[in-house]
Design a protein around this motif. Structure first.
Motif, PDB file in Angstrom:
ATOM      1  N   ASN A 138       0.832  -1.211   0.000  1.00 51.22           N
ATOM      2  CA  ASN A 138       0.000   0.000   0.000  1.00 51.22           C
ATOM      3  C   ASN A 138       0.865   1.258   0.000  1.00 51.22           C
ATOM      4  O   ASN A 138       0.596   2.217  -0.751  1.00 51.22           O
ATOM      5  CB  ASN A 138      -0.920  -0.002   1.220  1.00 51.22           C
ATOM      6  CG  ASN A 138      -2.082  -0.970   1.085  1.00 51.22           C
ATOM      7  OD1 ASN A 138      -2.521  -1.284  -0.017  1.00 51.22           O
ATOM      8  ND2 ASN A 138      -2.596  -1.432   2.213  1.00 51.22           N
ATOM      9  N   ASP A 139       1.897   1.274   0.832  1.00 51.82           N
ATOM     10  CA  ASP A 139       2.767   2.456   0.898  1.00 51.82           C
ATOM     11  C   ASP A 139       3.547   2.639  -0.395  1.00 51.82           C
ATOM     12  O   ASP A 139       3.737   3.770  -0.868  1.00 51.82           O
ATOM     13  CB  ASP A 139       3.714   2.350   2.083  1.00 51.82           C
ATOM     14  CG  ASP A 139       2.990   2.515   3.422  1.00 51.82           C
ATOM     15  OD1 ASP A 139       1.838   2.993   3.418  1.00 51.82           O
ATOM     16  OD2 ASP A 139       3.575   2.143   4.458  1.00 51.82           O
ATOM     17  N   TYR A 142       1.187   4.045  -3.048  1.00 52.02           N
ATOM     18  CA  TYR A 142       0.865   5.455  -2.799  1.00 52.02           C
ATOM     19  C   TYR A 142       2.049   6.359  -3.152  1.00 52.02           C
ATOM     20  O   TYR A 142       1.884   7.379  -3.840  1.00 52.02           O
ATOM     21  CB  TYR A 142       0.467   5.654  -1.341  1.00 52.02           C
ATOM     22  CG  TYR A 142      -0.255   6.948  -1.085  1.00 52.02           C
ATOM     23  CD1 TYR A 142      -1.636   7.041  -1.217  1.00 52.02           C
ATOM     24  CD2 TYR A 142       0.448   8.098  -0.724  1.00 52.02           C
ATOM     25  CE1 TYR A 142      -2.306   8.234  -0.989  1.00 52.02           C
ATOM     26  CE2 TYR A 142      -0.205   9.293  -0.497  1.00 52.02           C
ATOM     27  CZ  TYR A 142      -1.583   9.363  -0.634  1.00 52.02           C
ATOM     28  OH  TYR A 142      -2.242  10.557  -0.424  1.00 52.02           O
ATOM     29  N   ASP A 143       3.242   5.972  -2.694  1.00 53.58           N
ATOM     30  CA  ASP A 143       4.412   6.824  -2.900  1.00 53.58           C
ATOM     31  C   ASP A 143       4.837   6.878  -4.370  1.00 53.58           C
ATOM     32  O   ASP A 143       5.113   7.963  -4.907  1.00 53.58           O
ATOM     33  CB  ASP A 143       5.585   6.322  -2.049  1.00 53.58           C
ATOM     34  CG  ASP A 143       5.382   6.580  -0.570  1.00 53.58           C
ATOM     35  OD1 ASP A 143       4.474   7.356  -0.218  1.00 53.58           O
ATOM     36  OD2 ASP A 143       6.123   5.988   0.240  1.00 53.58           O
ATOM     37  N   VAL A 146       0.478   7.170  -6.757  1.00 51.33           N
ATOM     38  CA  VAL A 146      -0.533   8.196  -6.466  1.00 51.33           C
ATOM     39  C   VAL A 146       0.096   9.579  -6.360  1.00 51.33           C
ATOM     40  O   VAL A 146      -0.469  10.570  -6.838  1.00 51.33           O
ATOM     41  CB  VAL A 146      -1.305   7.841  -5.179  1.00 51.33           C
ATOM     42  CG1 VAL A 146      -2.260   8.963  -4.787  1.00 51.33           C
ATOM     43  CG2 VAL A 146      -2.084   6.534  -5.375  1.00 51.33           C
ATOM     44  N   LYS A 147       1.267   9.654  -5.773  1.00 57.24           N
ATOM     45  CA  LYS A 147       1.937  10.951  -5.630  1.00 57.24           C
ATOM     46  C   LYS A 147       2.487  11.486  -6.950  1.00 57.24           C
ATOM     47  O   LYS A 147       2.796  12.673  -7.060  1.00 57.24           O
ATOM     48  CB  LYS A 147       3.077  10.847  -4.617  1.00 57.24           C
ATOM     49  CG  LYS A 147       2.625  10.713  -3.174  1.00 57.24           C
ATOM     50  CD  LYS A 147       3.829  10.664  -2.246  1.00 57.24           C
ATOM     51  CE  LYS A 147       3.416  10.575  -0.782  1.00 57.24           C
ATOM     52  NZ  LYS A 147       4.606  10.530   0.116  1.00 57.24           N
ATOM     53  N   LYS A 153      -5.655   7.239  -8.715  1.00 55.34           N
ATOM     54  CA  LYS A 153      -6.298   6.904  -7.455  1.00 55.34           C
ATOM     55  C   LYS A 153      -6.039   5.423  -7.214  1.00 55.34           C
ATOM     56  O   LYS A 153      -5.712   4.686  -8.136  1.00 55.34           O
ATOM     57  CB  LYS A 153      -7.800   7.189  -7.503  1.00 55.34           C
ATOM     58  CG  LYS A 153      -8.157   8.585  -8.009  1.00 55.34           C
ATOM     59  CD  LYS A 153      -7.605   9.688  -7.138  1.00 55.34           C
ATOM     60  CE  LYS A 153      -7.890  11.069  -7.721  1.00 55.34           C
ATOM     61  NZ  LYS A 153      -7.292  12.158  -6.907  1.00 55.34           N
ATOM     62  N   MET A 156      -6.768   0.297  -1.725  1.00 58.33           N
ATOM     63  CA  MET A 156      -5.805  -0.223  -0.758  1.00 58.33           C
ATOM     64  C   MET A 156      -6.106  -1.692  -0.481  1.00 58.33           C
ATOM     65  O   MET A 156      -7.243  -2.134  -0.446  1.00 58.33           O
ATOM     66  CB  MET A 156      -5.848   0.579   0.539  1.00 58.33           C
ATOM     67  CG  MET A 156      -7.208   0.583   1.243  1.00 58.33           C
ATOM     68  SD  MET A 156      -7.166   1.399   2.858  1.00 58.33           S
ATOM     69  CE  MET A 156      -6.129   0.257   3.767  1.00 58.33           C
ATOM     70  N   ILE A 173      -4.414   4.394   6.839  1.00 58.67           N
ATOM     71  CA  ILE A 173      -4.273   5.152   5.587  1.00 58.67           C
ATOM     72  C   ILE A 173      -5.594   5.393   4.853  1.00 58.67           C
ATOM     73  O   ILE A 173      -5.614   6.056   3.827  1.00 58.67           O
ATOM     74  CB  ILE A 173      -3.308   4.444   4.613  1.00 58.67           C
ATOM     75  CG1 ILE A 173      -3.844   3.067   4.207  1.00 58.67           C
ATOM     76  CG2 ILE A 173      -1.913   4.336   5.211  1.00 58.67           C
ATOM     77  CD1 ILE A 173      -3.050   2.406   3.100  1.00 58.67           C
ATOM     78  N   LYS A 176      -6.524   8.902   3.564  1.00 58.49           N
ATOM     79  CA  LYS A 176      -5.568   9.675   2.768  1.00 58.49           C
ATOM     80  C   LYS A 176      -6.174  10.028   1.417  1.00 58.49           C
ATOM     81  O   LYS A 176      -6.864   9.202   0.796  1.00 58.49           O
ATOM     82  CB  LYS A 176      -4.276   8.861   2.568  1.00 58.49           C
ATOM     83  CG  LYS A 176      -3.511   8.602   3.843  1.00 58.49           C
ATOM     84  CD  LYS A 176      -2.269   7.765   3.604  1.00 58.49           C
ATOM     85  CE  LYS A 176      -1.174   8.537   2.911  1.00 58.49           C
ATOM     86  NZ  LYS A 176       0.109   7.796   2.872  1.00 58.49           N
ATOM     87  N   GLY A 178      -6.592  10.283  -2.398  1.00 59.42           N
ATOM     88  CA  GLY A 178      -6.098   9.398  -3.440  1.00 59.42           C
ATOM     89  C   GLY A 178      -6.491   7.957  -3.239  1.00 59.42           C
ATOM     90  O   GLY A 178      -6.399   7.154  -4.169  1.00 59.42           O
ATOM     91  N   ILE A 179      -6.899   7.587  -2.031  1.00 56.74           N
ATOM     92  CA  ILE A 179      -7.382   6.227  -1.784  1.00 56.74           C
ATOM     93  C   ILE A 179      -8.887   6.216  -2.017  1.00 56.74           C
ATOM     94  O   ILE A 179      -9.646   6.899  -1.332  1.00 56.74           O
ATOM     95  CB  ILE A 179      -7.010   5.740  -0.378  1.00 56.74           C
ATOM     96  CG1 ILE A 179      -5.493   5.574  -0.300  1.00 56.74           C
ATOM     97  CG2 ILE A 179      -7.737   4.437  -0.035  1.00 56.74           C
ATOM     98  CD1 ILE A 179      -4.981   5.044   1.009  1.00 56.74           C
TER      99      ILE A 179
END
Length: 378
Positions: A138-139, A142-143, A146-147, A153, A156, A173, A176, A178-179
């Motif tokens: 998941n991290d 996202y990093d 999504v960023k 989007k 998770m 999370i 957050k 974007g999720i």
């Protein structure tokens, strides 16, 4: 070396669509599991045989060490497209910048929902290891993704065998930006069982739909069989995937999930959708004769399906007469249930310029944009 298939037209020959587009099934891949190393403690890196522990001599022996749960069935060509390989030569779907150019810019995509495509550990027996892998995935998603672009989007991942850990991950999370949803992998526990209800409670509270997508059906120890037992070939397994969705939806309805959580939506992605007509008709007929078994249901099963269930369009069914697909949608009033999915970069993705040619503009607008806007949290 396996031969990858090319199923897409060139960018130059593809016309842009005329309405906003939300693609509800885009698959980001890792070049290797080593991408997770920065997100994991060394103890878990060692268990997963990644990072600086990748060449551990003991891990390369057949001595009971960790083996990532892979699918039982292999596509005789390849599941990924040759025209989706980025300039670096890495795995298709592993480069965010190339994906946005190759997919989003081609179709003027407003948003793309990322569903992890590199495999999960949802049905893996070591729940603690699966939980750490899920958190790291998941991290990473996202990093890295999504960023990198506001159009990305993500859904998770959670841990289906441990709802309490799933709730903690959602609390960590789930709010957050974007999720947009929660990806709940299929295990051998029907979704209607109270085992999952803590996940549904927080999902409804956070306004996140539950996404169901093929992955764990053919991997690891807690995978479910497809109704009667394992398939022999990839074509048999792939062709019968809708059986999973056809089993899960009655479980959700008759166990009372949508009475307990009326605002919760389930999106079944990559199972097709033409089978839903048979299911709706059969459930309504049986409910009329057996409703004393499920007195908590207040409306016919088909109405719960229309209200709480969403279906991805891909892989879209292809009847002998194309107009019959449109007639089927109209017969069961499924116009608000369908979500456009490209399944990029998989081999059996649908070209939206071709498969929806006979659909009226109003219906295309719902499938391409409005239904997703009403389903996911943006």
């Amino acid at each position: 070396m396996e031969t990858l298939v090319n199923v897409n037209e060139s960018i130059e020959s593809t016309k842009k669509i005329t309405v906003n587009l939300i693609d509800c099934d885009v698959h980001p891949f890792m070049s290797s599991l080593d991408e997770l190393a920065p997100y994991l403690d060394e103890a878990y890196q060692k268990q997963l045989n990644i990072g600086k522990f990748k060449n551990d001599r003991l891990k390369n022996q057949n001595n009971g060490g960790f083996t990532f749960p892979l699918g039982r069935y292999g596509n005789p060509g390849h599941v990924l497209r040759t025209d989706a390989i980025p300039p670096s030569g890495e795995t298709p779907g592993s480069d965010p910048q190339f994906l946005t150019k190759d997919l989003f810019d081609r179709y003027d995509t407003t948003y793309g929902i990322l569903n992890i495509g590199h495999g999960t550990m949802g049905a893996y027996h070591n729940v603690n290891l699966a939980a750490e892998y899920t958190r790291a995935s998941n991290d990473w998603l996202y990093d890295k993704w999504v960023k990198s672009d506001h159009r990305f989007k993500m859904t998770m991942e959670v841990i289906p065998l441990d709802p309490q850990l799933s709730v903690k991950e959602i609390e960590r999370i789930g709010r957050k930006p974007g999720i947009a949803g929660i990806n709940l992998r299929v295990v051998n526990i029907p979704f209607g069982k109270r085992h999952f209800w803590p996940i549904y409670e927080i999902a409804e509270e956070y306004g996140l739909p539950i996404i169901v997508h093929p992955d764990a059906e053919n991997t690891a120890e807690y995978s479910p069989n497809q109704a009667i037992g394992p398939a022999s070939t990839y074509i048999e397994w792939h062709s019968t995937l809708p059986i999973i969705a056809m089993r899960q939806i009655p479980s959700l309805i008759f166990e009372g999930v949508f009475e307990k959580f009326p605002k919760l939506k389930f999106a079944f992605i990559e199972y097709g959708f033409a089978w839903i007509a048979h299911l709706m008709w059969r459930l309504d007929k049986n409910w009329k004769g057996l409703r004393q078994e499920v007195p908590w249901l207040k409306i016919p099963p088909s109405e719960y399906i229309r209200r709480n269930i969403r279906l991805g369009t891909q892989p879209i069914e292809e009847p002998f007469k194309p107009n019959h697909l449109l007639e089927l949608i109209q017969m069961i009033k499924a116009e608000e249930m369908l979500l456009f999915c490209s399944d990029y970069p998989h081999w059996d993705g649908d070209n939206l310029q071709r498969v929806f040619l006979r659909f009226p503009e109003e219906l295309k607008r719902k499938i391409f944009y409005e239904n997703a806007l009403d389903t996911f949290r943006f």
